[in-house]
Design a protein around this motif. Structure first.
Motif, PDB file in Angstrom:
ATOM      1  N   THR A 130     -16.353 -16.633 -23.116  1.00 48.80           N
ATOM      2  CA  THR A 130     -17.313 -15.545 -23.062  1.00 48.80           C
ATOM      3  C   THR A 130     -18.719 -16.038 -22.770  1.00 48.80           C
ATOM      4  OG1 THR A 130     -17.647 -15.663 -25.463  1.00 48.80           O
ATOM      5  CG2 THR A 130     -15.946 -14.167 -24.665  1.00 48.80           C
ATOM      6  N   ARG A 131     -18.999 -17.314 -22.897  1.00 47.89           N
ATOM      7  CA  ARG A 131     -20.343 -17.841 -22.669  1.00 47.89           C
ATOM      8  C   ARG A 131     -20.569 -18.220 -21.210  1.00 47.89           C
ATOM      9  NH1 ARG A 131     -19.579 -22.754 -26.435  1.00 47.89           N
ATOM     10  NH2 ARG A 131     -17.627 -22.616 -25.234  1.00 47.89           N
ATOM     11  N   GLY A 132     -19.529 -18.325 -20.462  1.00 49.93           N
ATOM     12  CA  GLY A 132     -19.639 -18.805 -19.099  1.00 49.93           C
ATOM     13  C   GLY A 132     -19.315 -20.281 -19.037  1.00 49.93           C
ATOM     14  N   VAL A 133     -18.854 -20.708 -17.875  1.00 49.28           N
ATOM     15  CA  VAL A 133     -18.518 -22.109 -17.641  1.00 49.28           C
ATOM     16  C   VAL A 133     -19.626 -22.705 -16.785  1.00 49.28           C
ATOM     17  CG1 VAL A 133     -16.867 -23.670 -16.566  1.00 49.28           C
ATOM     18  CG2 VAL A 133     -16.045 -21.684 -17.846  1.00 49.28           C
ATOM     19  N   ARG A 134     -20.212 -23.783 -17.257  1.00 49.48           N
ATOM     20  CA  ARG A 134     -21.355 -24.391 -16.587  1.00 49.48           C
ATOM     21  C   ARG A 134     -20.948 -25.693 -15.911  1.00 49.48           C
ATOM     22  NH1 ARG A 134     -22.990 -21.753 -21.034  1.00 49.48           N
ATOM     23  NH2 ARG A 134     -24.813 -20.378 -20.859  1.00 49.48           N
ATOM     24  N   LEU A 135     -21.265 -25.791 -14.626  1.00 42.55           N
ATOM     25  CA  LEU A 135     -21.009 -27.000 -13.853  1.00 42.55           C
ATOM     26  C   LEU A 135     -22.353 -27.565 -13.412  1.00 42.55           C
ATOM     27  CD1 LEU A 135     -18.142 -25.698 -11.506  1.00 42.55           C
ATOM     28  CD2 LEU A 135     -17.954 -26.600 -13.840  1.00 42.55           C
ATOM     29  N   SER A 136     -22.382 -28.876 -13.175  1.00 39.40           N
ATOM     30  CA  SER A 136     -23.627 -29.488 -12.712  1.00 39.40           C
ATOM     31  C   SER A 136     -23.312 -30.698 -11.841  1.00 39.40           C
ATOM     32  CB  SER A 136     -24.519 -29.898 -13.883  1.00 39.40           C
ATOM     33  OG  SER A 136     -23.893 -30.895 -14.676  1.00 39.40           O
ATOM     34  N   ALA A 137     -24.221 -30.971 -10.906  1.00 38.05           N
ATOM     35  CA  ALA A 137     -24.131 -32.145 -10.035  1.00 38.05           C
ATOM     36  C   ALA A 137     -25.550 -32.488  -9.609  1.00 38.05           C
ATOM     37  CB  ALA A 137     -23.254 -31.875  -8.827  1.00 38.05           C
ATOM     38  N   GLY A 138     -26.049 -33.638 -10.043  1.00 40.24           N
ATOM     39  CA  GLY A 138     -27.453 -33.956  -9.792  1.00 40.24           C
ATOM     40  C   GLY A 138     -28.331 -32.921 -10.476  1.00 40.24           C
ATOM     41  N   ASP A 139     -29.279 -32.344  -9.728  1.00 42.51           N
ATOM     42  CA  ASP A 139     -30.144 -31.326 -10.311  1.00 42.51           C
ATOM     43  C   ASP A 139     -29.693 -29.910  -9.944  1.00 42.51           C
ATOM     44  OD1 ASP A 139     -30.857 -31.208  -7.656  1.00 42.51           O
ATOM     45  OD2 ASP A 139     -33.025 -31.345  -7.996  1.00 42.51           O
ATOM     46  N   ASP A 186     -13.985  -6.710 -11.806  1.00 40.56           N
ATOM     47  CA  ASP A 186     -14.031  -5.928 -13.034  1.00 40.56           C
ATOM     48  C   ASP A 186     -13.044  -6.438 -14.088  1.00 40.56           C
ATOM     49  OD1 ASP A 186     -15.898  -4.082 -11.898  1.00 40.56           O
ATOM     50  OD2 ASP A 186     -14.231  -3.155 -10.812  1.00 40.56           O
ATOM     51  N   THR A 187     -12.501  -7.621 -13.869  1.00 39.89           N
ATOM     52  CA  THR A 187     -11.411  -8.147 -14.695  1.00 39.89           C
ATOM     53  C   THR A 187     -11.845  -9.424 -15.395  1.00 39.89           C
ATOM     54  OG1 THR A 187      -9.788  -7.237 -13.144  1.00 39.89           O
ATOM     55  CG2 THR A 187      -9.030  -9.001 -14.599  1.00 39.89           C
ATOM     56  N   ALA A 188     -11.362  -9.644 -16.611  1.00 39.79           N
ATOM     57  CA  ALA A 188     -11.549 -10.927 -17.290  1.00 39.79           C
ATOM     58  C   ALA A 188     -10.525 -11.920 -16.753  1.00 39.79           C
ATOM     59  CB  ALA A 188     -11.403 -10.767 -18.795  1.00 39.79           C
ATOM     60  N   TRP A 189     -10.999 -13.065 -16.278  1.00 35.32           N
ATOM     61  CA  TRP A 189     -10.138 -14.123 -15.764  1.00 35.32           C
ATOM     62  C   TRP A 189      -9.928 -15.172 -16.853  1.00 35.32           C
ATOM     63  CZ3 TRP A 189      -9.883 -15.287  -9.991  1.00 35.32           C
ATOM     64  CH2 TRP A 189     -10.287 -14.183  -9.227  1.00 35.32           C
ATOM     65  N   ARG A 190      -8.846 -15.930 -16.730  1.00 30.39           N
ATOM     66  CA  ARG A 190      -8.571 -17.041 -17.640  1.00 30.39           C
ATOM     67  C   ARG A 190      -9.089 -18.346 -17.047  1.00 30.39           C
ATOM     68  NH1 ARG A 190      -4.024 -14.015 -17.345  1.00 30.39           N
ATOM     69  NH2 ARG A 190      -3.004 -15.436 -15.900  1.00 30.39           N
ATOM     70  N   THR A 191      -9.694 -19.160 -17.880  1.00 24.78           N
ATOM     71  CA  THR A 191     -10.134 -20.488 -17.466  1.00 24.78           C
ATOM     72  C   THR A 191      -8.947 -21.436 -17.580  1.00 24.78           C
ATOM     73  OG1 THR A 191     -12.353 -20.048 -18.307  1.00 24.78           O
ATOM     74  CG2 THR A 191     -11.793 -22.343 -17.834  1.00 24.78           C
ATOM     75  N   VAL A 192      -8.475 -21.928 -16.443  1.00 26.54           N
ATOM     76  CA  VAL A 192      -7.329 -22.832 -16.420  1.00 26.54           C
ATOM     77  C   VAL A 192      -7.778 -24.255 -16.699  1.00 26.54           C
ATOM     78  CG1 VAL A 192      -5.458 -23.751 -15.000  1.00 26.54           C
ATOM     79  CG2 VAL A 192      -6.088 -21.334 -14.831  1.00 26.54           C
ATOM     80  N   SER A 193      -8.868 -24.675 -16.047  1.00 27.21           N
ATOM     81  CA  SER A 193      -9.385 -26.026 -16.265  1.00 27.21           C
ATOM     82  C   SER A 193     -10.844 -26.058 -15.868  1.00 27.21           C
ATOM     83  CB  SER A 193      -8.602 -27.069 -15.441  1.00 27.21           C
ATOM     84  OG  SER A 193      -8.758 -26.814 -14.049  1.00 27.21           O
ATOM     85  N   ALA A 194     -11.599 -26.953 -16.498  1.00 22.34           N
ATOM     86  CA  ALA A 194     -13.007 -27.126 -16.153  1.00 22.34           C
ATOM     87  C   ALA A 194     -13.478 -28.483 -16.618  1.00 22.34           C
ATOM     88  CB  ALA A 194     -13.863 -26.028 -16.791  1.00 22.34           C
ATOM     89  N   ASP A 195     -14.232 -29.172 -15.759  1.00 26.41           N
ATOM     90  CA  ASP A 195     -14.914 -30.390 -16.188  1.00 26.41           C
ATOM     91  C   ASP A 195     -16.361 -30.292 -15.725  1.00 26.41           C
ATOM     92  OD1 ASP A 195     -14.892 -31.084 -13.454  1.00 26.41           O
ATOM     93  OD2 ASP A 195     -13.116 -32.341 -13.679  1.00 26.41           O
TER      94      ASP A 195
END
Length: 273
Positions: A9-18, A89-98
């Motif tokens: 529910t918080r969101g998935v955050r990705l980053s690379a450099g700045d 309009d749909t909630a998706w499932r997080t399968v994987s995240a790094d």
């Protein structure tokens, strides 16, 4: 971070450099934020960012389409038409995240009349974002579309001069738009904007957005269809999609158990000045 079939529910955050990217799986798996060197590129708000259009793109005439001998009625959420699919309009499932990659999925369900699964992935680098989407079925075949609807800010934050973004592209044709806001089926010579129009690019989508003195961003995809919308003061939209608006009816692309629908898009950028 790695997750298995969870909802964040918080969101998935990705980053690379700045560069920082936030994906909101509970809000239609849309990109809620893209910051390059601290500068936000996307219009903020629950309806904006960059959202997936699936299992159809743009408008479906009167919300009606056929699959063989069967006729289906979709909710008319942009009267008199249905617009932009159900995925946003749909909630998706997080399968994987790094740190710089993530994958999400959701199962097609009512009001879409067929069972299937949609998967969306993100891969972030310091100078690009590649997004893919697939629509699969293990059961009945059905027509479908997939694409993206980003809302790029017309003026970047901190631009005291008020310099607006410039859009550059060379389409092979423009889909003539009828009074009902749908393509008529005629291909015409591209016309100057402002636009809320679908264009064809036979060698693949290739559109450049330039914020003078700040940033250049290129939208690229192997698909040949792109909708450009620049009729709002706050933002402009460059939307690669697997077929034209109303394509469920006029150019159906059948998803079968052995032939999923797959599409990819890359945003690449360079800093100016």
């Amino acid at each position: 971070m790695t997750t298995e079939e969870s909802t964040d529910t918080r969101g998935v955050r990705l980053s690379a450099g700045d560069v920082e990217l936030t994906v909101a799986p509970d809000s239609g798996c849309r990109v809620g934020s893209l910051r390059i060197g601290g500068t936000e590129l996307l219009r903020q708000g629950p309806k904006f960012g960059s959202f997936p259009m699936v299992p159809w793109c743009g408008r479906v005439e009167h919300g009606q389409f056929r699959n063989g001998g069967r006729s289906h009625q979709l909710p008319v959420n942009a009267p008199p038409h249905a617009i932009h699919g159900t995925g946003r309009d749909t909630a998706w499932r997080t399968v994987s995240a790094d740190s710089a990659t993530a994958a999400f999925t959701y199962d097609l369900a009512d009001p879409w009349p067929y069972r299937g699964r949609v998967t969306q992935t993100f891969q972030l680098t310091p100078d690009s974002l590649t997004t893919t989407m697939s629509v699969e079925t293990e059961d009945e075949s059905f027509p479908a579309q997939a694409g993206w609807h980003p809302w790029f800010l017309r003026n970047l934050p901190g631009d005291s001069a008020g310099t607006a973004v410039e859009i550059s592209f060379q389409p092979d044709w423009q889909e003539e738009r009828g009074e009902n806001h749908l393509p008529t089926g005629r291909r015409i010579e591209p016309r100057p904007g402002p636009w809320d129009d679908c264009f064809g690019m036979s060698q693949g989508v290739d559109v450049t957005l330039t914020w003078p003195g700040r940033l250049e961003l290129k939208v690229a995809s192997r698909t040949e269809w792109v909708v450009v919308y620049d009729e709002q003061a706050e933002a402009v939209c460059v939307e690669p999609q697997s077929g034209p608006p109303n394509g469920l009816n006029t150019l159906p692309r059948l998803v079968t158990p052995i032939d999923p629908l797959e599409i990819a898009m890359t945003w690449s950028w360079r800093r100016l000045g």
